[in-house]
Every structure is written in structure tokens, then in C-alpha cells.
Motif scaffolding. Sequence first.
Motif, PDB file in Angstrom:
ATOM      1  N   VAL A  87      71.812  63.314  25.106  1.00  0.00           N
ATOM      2  CA  VAL A  87      71.548  63.062  26.522  1.00  0.00           C
ATOM      3  C   VAL A  87      70.387  63.938  26.958  1.00  0.00           C
ATOM      4  O   VAL A  87      70.378  65.138  26.687  1.00  0.00           O
ATOM      5  CB  VAL A  87      72.789  63.397  27.384  1.00  0.00           C
ATOM      6  CG1 VAL A  87      72.501  63.134  28.864  1.00  0.00           C
ATOM      7  CG2 VAL A  87      73.997  62.593  26.923  1.00  0.00           C
ATOM      8  N   SER A 123      77.620  57.466  33.237  1.00  0.00           N
ATOM      9  CA  SER A 123      77.829  56.805  31.948  1.00  0.00           C
ATOM     10  C   SER A 123      79.060  57.366  31.254  1.00  0.00           C
ATOM     11  O   SER A 123      79.232  58.583  31.190  1.00  0.00           O
ATOM     12  CB  SER A 123      76.621  57.034  31.027  1.00  0.00           C
ATOM     13  OG  SER A 123      75.410  56.622  31.634  1.00  0.00           O
ATOM     14  N   VAL A 136      78.900  61.236  31.575  1.00  0.00           N
ATOM     15  CA  VAL A 136      77.653  61.911  31.945  1.00  0.00           C
ATOM     16  C   VAL A 136      77.258  61.470  33.345  1.00  0.00           C
ATOM     17  O   VAL A 136      77.252  60.274  33.642  1.00  0.00           O
ATOM     18  CB  VAL A 136      76.517  61.546  30.968  1.00  0.00           C
ATOM     19  CG1 VAL A 136      75.217  62.254  31.364  1.00  0.00           C
ATOM     20  CG2 VAL A 136      76.895  61.884  29.538  1.00  0.00           C
ATOM     21  N   HIS A 146      69.345  60.416  33.905  1.00  0.00           N
ATOM     22  CA  HIS A 146      69.695  60.856  32.560  1.00  0.00           C
ATOM     23  C   HIS A 146      69.443  59.715  31.563  1.00  0.00           C
ATOM     24  O   HIS A 146      69.488  58.541  31.927  1.00  0.00           O
ATOM     25  CB  HIS A 146      71.144  61.365  32.484  1.00  0.00           C
ATOM     26  CG  HIS A 146      72.197  60.297  32.547  1.00  0.00           C
ATOM     27  ND1 HIS A 146      72.874  59.982  33.708  1.00  0.00           N
ATOM     28  CD2 HIS A 146      72.722  59.472  31.599  1.00  0.00           C
ATOM     29  CE1 HIS A 146      73.745  59.017  33.473  1.00  0.00           C
ATOM     30  NE2 HIS A 146      73.670  58.682  32.198  1.00  0.00           N
ATOM     31  N   SER A 163      69.211  55.396  31.398  1.00  0.00           N
ATOM     32  CA  SER A 163      70.537  54.879  31.694  1.00  0.00           C
ATOM     33  C   SER A 163      70.656  54.828  33.213  1.00  0.00           C
ATOM     34  O   SER A 163      69.733  55.180  33.936  1.00  0.00           O
ATOM     35  CB  SER A 163      71.591  55.797  31.086  1.00  0.00           C
ATOM     36  OG  SER A 163      71.406  55.853  29.680  1.00  0.00           O
ATOM     37  N   ASN A 182      75.337  61.122  20.058  1.00  0.00           N
ATOM     38  CA  ASN A 182      74.468  60.669  21.145  1.00  0.00           C
ATOM     39  C   ASN A 182      73.746  61.908  21.659  1.00  0.00           C
ATOM     40  O   ASN A 182      74.301  63.013  21.624  1.00  0.00           O
ATOM     41  CB  ASN A 182      75.282  60.055  22.284  1.00  0.00           C
ATOM     42  CG  ASN A 182      75.847  58.696  21.920  1.00  0.00           C
ATOM     43  OD1 ASN A 182      77.026  58.562  21.618  1.00  0.00           O
ATOM     44  ND2 ASN A 182      75.017  57.681  21.920  1.00  0.00           N
ATOM     45  N   SER A 209      77.330  52.212  31.365  1.00  0.00           N
ATOM     46  CA  SER A 209      76.499  52.944  32.315  1.00  0.00           C
ATOM     47  C   SER A 209      76.335  52.139  33.599  1.00  0.00           C
ATOM     48  O   SER A 209      75.986  50.961  33.568  1.00  0.00           O
ATOM     49  CB  SER A 209      75.138  53.257  31.691  1.00  0.00           C
ATOM     50  OG  SER A 209      74.401  54.125  32.532  1.00  0.00           O
ATOM     51  N   ILE A 256      80.910  57.634  27.581  1.00  0.00           N
ATOM     52  CA  ILE A 256      80.547  57.562  26.160  1.00  0.00           C
ATOM     53  C   ILE A 256      81.800  57.795  25.340  1.00  0.00           C
ATOM     54  O   ILE A 256      82.563  58.726  25.625  1.00  0.00           O
ATOM     55  CB  ILE A 256      79.579  58.692  25.756  1.00  0.00           C
ATOM     56  CG1 ILE A 256      78.330  58.689  26.619  1.00  0.00           C
ATOM     57  CG2 ILE A 256      79.224  58.619  24.280  1.00  0.00           C
ATOM     58  CD1 ILE A 256      77.338  59.803  26.217  1.00  0.00           C
ATOM     59  N   ILE A 282      70.505  58.356  27.571  1.00  0.00           N
ATOM     60  CA  ILE A 282      71.412  58.535  26.444  1.00  0.00           C
ATOM     61  C   ILE A 282      70.743  57.914  25.233  1.00  0.00           C
ATOM     62  O   ILE A 282      70.430  56.727  25.229  1.00  0.00           O
ATOM     63  CB  ILE A 282      72.773  57.884  26.715  1.00  0.00           C
ATOM     64  CG1 ILE A 282      73.422  58.569  27.921  1.00  0.00           C
ATOM     65  CG2 ILE A 282      73.672  57.980  25.488  1.00  0.00           C
ATOM     66  CD1 ILE A 282      74.742  57.966  28.336  1.00  0.00           C
ATOM     67  N   VAL A 333      78.911  52.951  24.976  1.00  0.00           N
ATOM     68  CA  VAL A 333      78.579  53.563  26.267  1.00  0.00           C
ATOM     69  C   VAL A 333      78.696  52.499  27.355  1.00  0.00           C
ATOM     70  O   VAL A 333      78.299  51.355  27.143  1.00  0.00           O
ATOM     71  CB  VAL A 333      77.115  54.089  26.238  1.00  0.00           C
ATOM     72  CG1 VAL A 333      76.660  54.523  27.628  1.00  0.00           C
ATOM     73  CG2 VAL A 333      76.974  55.231  25.242  1.00  0.00           C
TER      74      VAL A 333
END
Lengths: 155, 155
Positions: free
Chosen positions: A118, B43, B118, B123, B39, A116, B59, B45, B125, B57
Motif C-alpha cells: 500500500v 479497501s 486500508v 491510497h 484505489s 500487497n 475498494s 484486503i 494497493i 481486495v
Amino acid sequence: MKAEHINPFIESTFSVFETMMGIKPSKKTVELKKGDNPSYDISGIIGLTGQAIGSVVISFPESLALKVVSKFIGEEKSEIDDDVVDAVGELINMIAGGAKKIFTDKGLKFKISIPNVVTGKGHKIKRPSNVPCIAVIFEVDKEFFAIEVSLKENN
Amino acid sequence: MKAEHINPFIESTFSVFETMMGIKPSKKTVELKKGDNPSYDISGIIGLTGQAIGSVVISFPESLALKVVSKFIGEEKSEIDDDVVDAVGELINMIAGGAKKIFTDKGLKFKISIPNVVTGKGHKIKRPSNVPCIAVIFEVDKEFFAIEVSLKENN
């Protein structure tokens, strides 16, 4: 994670950067990552499972990502587009793959998942608080990028 | 990825939310994710490897993450701290684990790695452009969260 587990990732990073881009990064610091350090602007993440389980991340500031990817794909890139995302995913894939080969030679086998990527200034990539992570900072032309590894042996 | 591969993740999401938090989300949309959709704010992942390889994922917008995690850990949370990061990592771990069990019963085996979480508003992904991703949007109390799955069978 064991400190010795970071070395195959460092070795593989040097090898991928020199072989694919003709770039020789210098290793600046190796330290336990604190949860709240921000990542850079674009990060590739890949999961690892098997005898060892965890993840490996490469994180670049935008300007260095563009410089590195331009050399990697042989085309000048001036913004984070799909080509740059693909290239950062491919870079972390190659670095994980190179490390996997070194670990296999040492008798520790794992598989790597699909990356993935980011994007977003100020994003942070964290692990559960019981999962330690070692961060290695490399320098290229006075800019920095990070390789972050969390890995534990499955018992 | 095959469309039928999304169903075990949907089933597992419903099961984890109802069992662990007493929450019944409603499924709003299931669609191929375009690379540039942002997203939400936090999140989780997790990578998958084996007969199938990919990632899953979850989110959340910050407000919904706090509401869900407060129920999950039985303690009121008002900001994204380490407890919330740990809980979001544990949630995606449980959802992936539940889906893994359903796939195993169907004869498709994979392993799950350790989650990364994250954080950071805005952001995104992404996956490599040759890796399709199916996004499922769920609603809880007029807020939304996403489950995004990329999975392909290893040949």
C-alpha cells in the motif's frame, strides 16, 4: 493474540535486515496497536493461514523505505517506483517466511500468501475491532519503521 | 492468473450484495489492473493460501462505502468509523468465503486469512510486478466499486 507470538517476527526482522542489508535496527517499543494510529507512507501486507491465522505488516516512511531498499537491491533509489514496491513486498515476504520457520520449529504451522503493498501518505491499515494487533517500532539512523502482527491460533 | 479464476469472485460478489444488502450491482468492466491505478477511499484486503495463493481486495469510494454499509448493518452511517471498517472487512471476508466454496466444488482448495482494511484518500494497493491482478468494476446507483483478484495455482 499471545504476546509470545510477536517474538518470532522480531527475531526474523533483525535477521532479514542484518543478512540482506547489513542494517541493525534497534527495537524501540512493543505495544498493542490502537486502530487510529496512522501507518507510514509505504506498507507491505501479507496474510497468514493455517494453525494460526492473521496478517503481518511492515510500514516505512518514504525516506527510510528508499534508504533500506537501496541497500537491499544494491541500487540508489530516490522515489517510490515499482522496484521499491517489489522490494517492500519481498521484505515482508522474507520476514514472514523467517517467522514461519521459527513457529514451525515450535509446532505451529501456517502458510503465507502473496504480499500487497500500500502506498499513499496518511493511509491507515486497520483490523476488525475484535482482532488485536501488536505493533513493534524499530529505529534505523534516527528514523522509524513498524512491524504489525495480528495472529490467532485456529481452534 | 487464469481468467476463469475471476468468475467465482464475481458470482460471490453478486450473491453477497443481493443476499446481505438487497443491492444488485451491475458489472461494468473486467480488466488486467495496471499498477498505478489508484484505489478508492476504503479497501478491504484478504490473503489466500493453499492450492491457490494470492489476495482479493474490495475498494469503495467513501460515499458508496457508507451507503452499502448502512444497508449491511441496518444503521445509517455518515462517516468512516470502526463499524464501517469492521463491515468492509466482513464484506471481503464473505466474498472470499463464497468464492472459496465455488472453487472447492471445482476441486481447488484454499484458505482465507483475516482481513485488513486500508483507509485514506489516494491510497494505492499494489502487487509485486510479477503478480498479475484482474480488476472488476461494479456500479451501484451511478457510483463504482472494485474487486481486485490476484490468484495463482501453487505447483
